[in-house]
Scaffold this active site. Structure first.
Site, PDB file in Angstrom:
ATOM      1  CE  LYS A  61      -2.895  -2.554   3.229  1.00 44.20           C
ATOM      2  NZ  LYS A  61      -3.173  -2.667   4.677  1.00 44.20           N
ATOM      3  N   GLY A  62       2.150   1.071   0.269  1.00 46.75           N
ATOM      4  CA  GLY A  62       3.027   2.228   0.495  1.00 46.75           C
ATOM      5  C   GLY A  62       3.124   3.206  -0.652  1.00 46.75           C
TER       6      GLY A  62
ATOM      7  CD  GLU B 283       7.817  -0.330  -3.260  1.00 44.36           C
ATOM      8  OE1 GLU B 283       7.086   0.509  -2.685  1.00 44.36           O
ATOM      9  OE2 GLU B 283       8.061  -1.430  -2.763  1.00 44.36           O
ATOM     10  CG  ASP B 284       6.929   2.637   0.003  1.00 48.40           C
ATOM     11  OD1 ASP B 284       7.640   1.807  -0.598  1.00 48.40           O
ATOM     12  OD2 ASP B 284       6.231   2.336   0.987  1.00 48.40           O
TER      13      ASP B 284
ATOM     14  CG  ASP C 236      15.170  -1.166   4.296  1.00 44.90           C
ATOM     15  OD1 ASP C 236      16.380  -0.874   4.375  1.00 44.90           O
ATOM     16  OD2 ASP C 236      14.523  -1.572   5.272  1.00 44.90           O
TER      17      ASP C 236
ATOM     18  CE  LYS D 223      14.858   3.185   5.846  1.00 39.02           C
ATOM     19  NZ  LYS D 223      14.377   2.201   6.832  1.00 39.02           N
TER      20      LYS D 223
ATOM     21  CB  VAL E 148      11.185   7.296   7.356  1.00 34.06           C
ATOM     22  CG1 VAL E 148      12.538   7.898   7.698  1.00 34.06           C
ATOM     23  CG2 VAL E 148      11.287   6.387   6.142  1.00 34.06           C
TER      24      VAL E 148
ATOM     25  CG  ASP F 223       2.815   0.644   7.449  1.00 36.85           C
ATOM     26  OD1 ASP F 223       3.678   0.415   6.579  1.00 36.85           O
ATOM     27  OD2 ASP F 223       2.361  -0.230   8.199  1.00 36.85           O
TER      28      ASP F 223
HETATM   29  P1  IMP Z   1      13.024  -4.117   1.110  1.00 35.32           P
HETATM   30  O1  IMP Z   1      12.748  -5.443   0.474  1.00 35.32           O
HETATM   31  O2  IMP Z   1      13.881  -4.256   2.356  1.00 35.32           O
HETATM   32  O3  IMP Z   1      13.611  -3.099   0.164  1.00 35.32           O
HETATM   33  O4  IMP Z   1      11.624  -3.650   1.688  1.00 35.32           O
HETATM   34  C1  IMP Z   1      10.956  -2.557   1.190  1.00 35.32           C
HETATM   35  C2  IMP Z   1       9.651  -2.396   1.916  1.00 35.32           C
HETATM   36  O5  IMP Z   1       9.839  -2.379   3.339  1.00 35.32           O
HETATM   37  C3  IMP Z   1       9.037  -1.057   1.544  1.00 35.32           C
HETATM   38  O6  IMP Z   1       8.201  -1.166   0.437  1.00 35.32           O
HETATM   39  C4  IMP Z   1       8.319  -0.668   2.820  1.00 35.32           C
HETATM   40  O7  IMP Z   1       7.022  -1.197   2.796  1.00 35.32           O
HETATM   41  C5  IMP Z   1       9.103  -1.350   3.935  1.00 35.32           C
HETATM   42  N1  IMP Z   1      10.038  -0.401   4.589  1.00 35.32           N
HETATM   43  C6  IMP Z   1      11.366  -0.362   4.484  1.00 35.32           C
HETATM   44  N2  IMP Z   1      11.896   0.638   5.218  1.00 35.32           N
HETATM   45  C7  IMP Z   1      10.850   1.256   5.807  1.00 35.32           C
HETATM   46  C8  IMP Z   1      10.748   2.397   6.695  1.00 35.32           C
HETATM   47  O8  IMP Z   1      11.722   3.058   7.098  1.00 35.32           O
HETATM   48  N3  IMP Z   1       9.480   2.732   7.077  1.00 35.32           N
HETATM   49  C9  IMP Z   1       8.369   2.043   6.675  1.00 35.32           C
HETATM   50  N4  IMP Z   1       8.437   0.993   5.846  1.00 35.32           N
HETATM   51  C10 IMP Z   1       9.666   0.597   5.410  1.00 35.32           C
END
Ligand code: IMP
Length: 183
Positions: free
Chosen positions: A47-48, A103-104, A107, A135, A157, A163
């Site tokens: 949903k982000g 995407e939001d 990470d 990040k 964040v 969220d």
């Molecule tokens: P990744 O697979 O670690 O890149 O995960 C990405 C997903 O984790 C994003 O789409 C977010 O939903 C969630 N996420 C990662 N960092 C944060 C944060 O700082 N705040 C909130 N959601 C996060």
């Protein structure tokens, strides 16, 4: 909601509403230039990405279609593992189409790298990624996101779609959550 409505839940505002809108305007003009005359499908990740999608799409000066995917990444706590399950797939066939994943945040990049490979296997003309936030310190794998709004430090964040326990998505800015909220 604004940061003022959040009481002591936020440590600090990292990116203001104005900064977000200005950056999205820049990204939208790059994207409109790049995809001019092409058949572009924006794929938002629920949903982000809802806020980024809504604002970015309206800033574009070219025709686009919008579709959505929902994925869940199996992981421990707040860390994703790279093992992804599709909760909602696209309604659209993407063969020979130009796809831009919206995407939001990137990470670890594990979710997006899985998603990109999954979409690439469906025979699209291209797949690129647009993320509002990245990040860099957390990057386990090099993820080639073509359009990135802001590089942020490795803090948790919330806001503008992001969220914590489903809250704070409707904050207009992006802010660092105060540790006492999740400790
Ligand atoms: P990744 O697979 O670690 O890149 O995960 C990405 C997903 O984790 C994003 O789409 C977010 O939903 C969630 N996420 C990662 N960092 C944060 C944060 O700082 N705040 C909130 N959601 C996060």
């Amino acid at each position: 909601m604004d940061a003022a409505h959040m009481g002591a839940d936020l440590e600090r505002v990292l990116i203001s509403e104005e900064q977000i809108q200005a950056k999205l305007t820049e990204l939208a003009s790059e994207i409109a230039r790049e995809y001019d005359g092409k058949d572009l499908l924006l794929v938002g990740v629920l949903k982000g990405a809802v806020m980024v999608m809504a604002d970015l799409a309206r800033m574009l000066t070219i025709h686009v279609e919008m579709d959505w995917m929902a994925v869940s990444s199996y992981g421990q706590g707040t860390k994703s593992s790279g093992v992804v399950r599709i909760l909602k797939d696209l309604d659209t066939d993407i063969v020979d189409r130009h796809v831009l994943i919206v995407e939001d945040i990137v990470d670890s990049g594990l979710t997006l790298s899985w998603l990109r490979e999954n979409l690439e296997s469906r025979g699209p003309a291209s797949v690129e990624i647009c993320a509002l936030l990245r990040k860099p310190e957390a990057a386990k794998i090099e993820i080639d996101a073509k359009y990135v709004g802001f590089e942020i430090p490795n803090a948790f964040v919330v806001g503008y779609g992001l969220d914590y326990a489903e809250r704070y998505r409707n904050l207009r800015s992006v802010a660092v959550l105060a540790p006492h909220v999740y400790q």
